[in-house]
Write a protein that holds these residues in place. Structure first.
Motif, PDB file in Angstrom:
ATOM      1  N   LEU A 246       0.817  -1.212   0.000  1.00 41.50           N
ATOM      2  CA  LEU A 246       0.000   0.000   0.000  1.00 41.50           C
ATOM      3  C   LEU A 246       0.854   1.267   0.000  1.00 41.50           C
ATOM      4  N   VAL A 247       2.008   1.226   0.669  1.00 43.15           N
ATOM      5  CA  VAL A 247       2.919   2.364   0.620  1.00 43.15           C
ATOM      6  C   VAL A 247       3.393   2.593  -0.811  1.00 43.15           C
ATOM      7  N   GLU A 248       3.783   1.502  -1.484  1.00 44.22           N
ATOM      8  CA  GLU A 248       4.199   1.621  -2.879  1.00 44.22           C
ATOM      9  C   GLU A 248       3.050   2.157  -3.739  1.00 44.22           C
ATOM     10  N   ALA A 249       1.845   1.674  -3.459  1.00 49.51           N
ATOM     11  CA  ALA A 249       0.685   2.116  -4.238  1.00 49.51           C
ATOM     12  C   ALA A 249       0.369   3.584  -3.992  1.00 49.51           C
ATOM     13  N   ALA A 250       0.667   4.100  -2.784  1.00 55.03           N
ATOM     14  CA  ALA A 250       0.379   5.506  -2.482  1.00 55.03           C
ATOM     15  C   ALA A 250       1.159   6.434  -3.406  1.00 55.03           C
ATOM     16  N   TRP A 251       2.404   6.096  -3.686  1.00 50.03           N
ATOM     17  CA  TRP A 251       3.199   6.917  -4.597  1.00 50.03           C
ATOM     18  C   TRP A 251       2.538   6.963  -5.975  1.00 50.03           C
ATOM     19  N   THR A 252       2.091   5.802  -6.442  1.00 54.81           N
ATOM     20  CA  THR A 252       1.490   5.745  -7.763  1.00 54.81           C
ATOM     21  C   THR A 252       0.151   6.465  -7.801  1.00 54.81           C
ATOM     22  N   ALA A 253      -0.613   6.384  -6.710  1.00 59.47           N
ATOM     23  CA  ALA A 253      -1.870   7.136  -6.648  1.00 59.47           C
ATOM     24  C   ALA A 253      -1.600   8.629  -6.755  1.00 59.47           C
ATOM     25  N   GLY A 254      -0.554   9.089  -6.082  1.00 55.82           N
ATOM     26  CA  GLY A 254      -0.175  10.488  -6.204  1.00 55.82           C
ATOM     27  C   GLY A 254       0.227  10.845  -7.623  1.00 55.82           C
ATOM     28  N   MET A 255       0.937   9.950  -8.312  1.00 57.39           N
ATOM     29  CA  MET A 255       1.324  10.200  -9.702  1.00 57.39           C
ATOM     30  C   MET A 255       0.110  10.397 -10.588  1.00 57.39           C
ATOM     31  N   LEU A 256      -0.910   9.591 -10.354  1.00 63.89           N
ATOM     32  CA  LEU A 256      -2.124   9.704 -11.159  1.00 63.89           C
ATOM     33  C   LEU A 256      -2.758  11.082 -10.989  1.00 63.89           C
ATOM     34  N   ALA A 257      -2.867  11.518  -9.744  1.00 60.45           N
ATOM     35  CA  ALA A 257      -3.459  12.845  -9.485  1.00 60.45           C
ATOM     36  C   ALA A 257      -2.576  13.956 -10.045  1.00 60.45           C
ATOM     37  N   GLY A 258      -1.280  13.850  -9.826  1.00 61.81           N
ATOM     38  CA  GLY A 258      -0.367  14.891 -10.295  1.00 61.81           C
ATOM     39  C   GLY A 258      -0.340  15.021 -11.798  1.00 61.81           C
ATOM     40  N   GLY A 259      -0.435  13.885 -12.491  1.00 62.84           N
ATOM     41  CA  GLY A 259      -0.439  13.934 -13.944  1.00 62.84           C
ATOM     42  C   GLY A 259      -1.626  14.693 -14.504  1.00 62.84           C
ATOM     43  N   TRP A 260      -2.805  14.471 -13.935  1.00 59.33           N
ATOM     44  CA  TRP A 260      -3.991  15.166 -14.433  1.00 59.33           C
ATOM     45  C   TRP A 260      -4.023  16.628 -14.013  1.00 59.33           C
ATOM     46  N   LEU A 261      -3.516  16.920 -12.811  1.00 56.81           N
ATOM     47  CA  LEU A 261      -3.439  18.329 -12.405  1.00 56.81           C
ATOM     48  C   LEU A 261      -2.510  19.110 -13.333  1.00 56.81           C
TER      49      LEU A 261
END
Length: 414
Positions: A246-261
């Motif tokens: 889940l820690v590893e997944a948190a980074w990727t979740a942030g990437m998804l949001a950052g990419g669209w922003l």
């Protein structure tokens, strides 16, 4: 804005997303399995090194292949080979045989990644490249997000074999993309000569060259943490395999949001280059702060923030590359850019394997973050100045007009 081939844009994104899920699933599963077997930091570092060494070593050959061989041939043949390698890994118990097979798998990734990256501008067109990158990064992020979390659950419940068999199935998506994509890419010698690209060098590119140096140095300093991370979460902070996933997944979740922003506004090259300096600094600070955590949950918001910065970085980097690299040498560019970045990964992994056997995880994480901040402070000004001098995109074959900046959207890192 419209795409050159809307169907191919979504098909390409879907194939990359499914393949990415399998890659992260297998990589996380191997790291967890090695840690549980007591194989130590050397084995964890070895499998991470095996995952990037072929990308570095094969870059000159891969660049020529991607720009000369039909993309359909590359994707189908390499994808089938990867299915076979993953299946063999699922029935192997030897740690070092698994490391060797992971290297073979990475040799395929070394070919398919620049093939996909070079195809994306072709299926999107100049006007649609930004939005296509956003779609592609969304698919990549979803795959990257699901992979580590799924690995933690599967390794805890079934061991290593199940995630590796699933990974074998995901490579069929690469084969399917090769067969179903209507857009096919192969650059002839005549087209390369006609485009005037035979003498193009990245070191002569005013923005991409200092950006490459900054990213490579930052990756080297921060990616020691990739080896140390599993020991930091599992041993120092007492996290479970699922919590590590889940820690590893948190980074990727942030990437998804950052990419669209980042995709929500158009910027010229000057603004993109200068924004990248600030984004890289924020990423390094997030890693530094994670070293002060006392419980696993404290890492989640920092990893979400760091991932968001990383997603925006990938976005801006991809747009700059699509604008500034001539179409006829995009395969070579993505292969060699990936080789430099993965070479930095390789050194970082090797250093991590040595350090984790000699020091406690927390001081290593703190040192990685501090070194990352220092790297941006030292190398960032060169990119800032180069962006100011360049101002707008270069007038290169296959790129947008120097006075018509494309909208900034998302892209996966090379």
């Amino acid at each position: 804005m419209s795409f050159t081939s809307p169907r191919d844009v979504y098909l390409l994104a879907a194939a990359r997303g499914v393949s990415m899920l399998g890659d992260f699933l297998a990589a996380t599963a191997l790291v967890l399995a090695f840690q549980e077997r007591g194989a130590g930091g050397v084995a964890v570092a070895a499998v991470l090194i095996a995952s990037v060494l072929p990308v570095v070593a094969l870059a000159p050959l891969v660049g020529r292949l991607v720009d000369r061989v039909d993309s359909r041939v590359l994707l189908t043949t390499v994808g089938l080979a990867q299915v076979g390698v993953c299946a063999a890994m699922a029935f192997t118990t030897s740690t070092w045989v698994l490391v060797g097979l992971a290297g073979l798998l990475a040799a395929g990734v070394a070919i398919t990644t620049p093939t996909f990256s070079a195809l994306l501008p072709e299926v999107a067109g100049v006007d649609g490249i930004g939005r296509a990158m956003a779609i592609s990064q969304t698919a990549n992020s979803v795959g990257s997000l699901a992979g580590p979390a799924l690995a933690g659950v599967l390794v805890g419940a079934f061991g290593l074999r199940a995630p590796l068999l699933i990974d074998a199935g995901t490579y069929l998506a690469v084969v399917g993309a090769g067969l179903l994509l209507r857009t096919r890419r192969r650059v002839s010698a005549h087209e390369r000569a006609e485009g005037g690209t035979s003498g193009w060098k990245i070191r002569h590119e005013p923005v991409l060259w200092p950006l490459l140096l900054l990213i490579a140095a930052l990756v080297l300093t921060l990616n020691v943490n990739m080896v140390v991370g599993v020991f930091y979460i599992r041993e120092t902070l007492g996290g479970s395999p699922a919590e590590f996933g889940l820690v590893e997944a948190a980074w990727t979740a942030g990437m998804l949001a950052g990419g669209w922003l980042a995709a929500s506004r158009a910027r010229d090259d000057k603004a993109l280059g200068r924004a990248l300096v600030g984004l890289h600094l924020a990423t390094a600070i997030a890693v530094l702060l994670s070293g002060f955590a006392t419980m696993v949950w404290m890492v989640y918001p920092l990893w979400l923030l760091g991932g968001a910065m990383n997603g925006a970085e990938n976005n801006f980097l991809g747009v700059l590359a699509a604008r500034r690299v001539p179409a006829a040498v995009r395969g070579a560019f993505f292969a060699r850019f990936g080789a430099v970045i993965n070479g930095a990964n390789l050194i970082g992994y090797a250093a991590g394997g040595v350090l984790v056997g000699r020091f406690e995880p927390r001081p290593i994480v703190l040192a990685c973050g501090a070194a990352g901040v220092l790297t941006v402070l030292v190398l960032g000004p060169a990119l800032w100045r180069a962006s100011g001098r360049s101002g707008v995109a270069s007038s290169l074959p296959g790129t947008s007009s120097p006075h018509s900046p494309s909208p900034a959207n998302s892209h996966s890192a090379p």
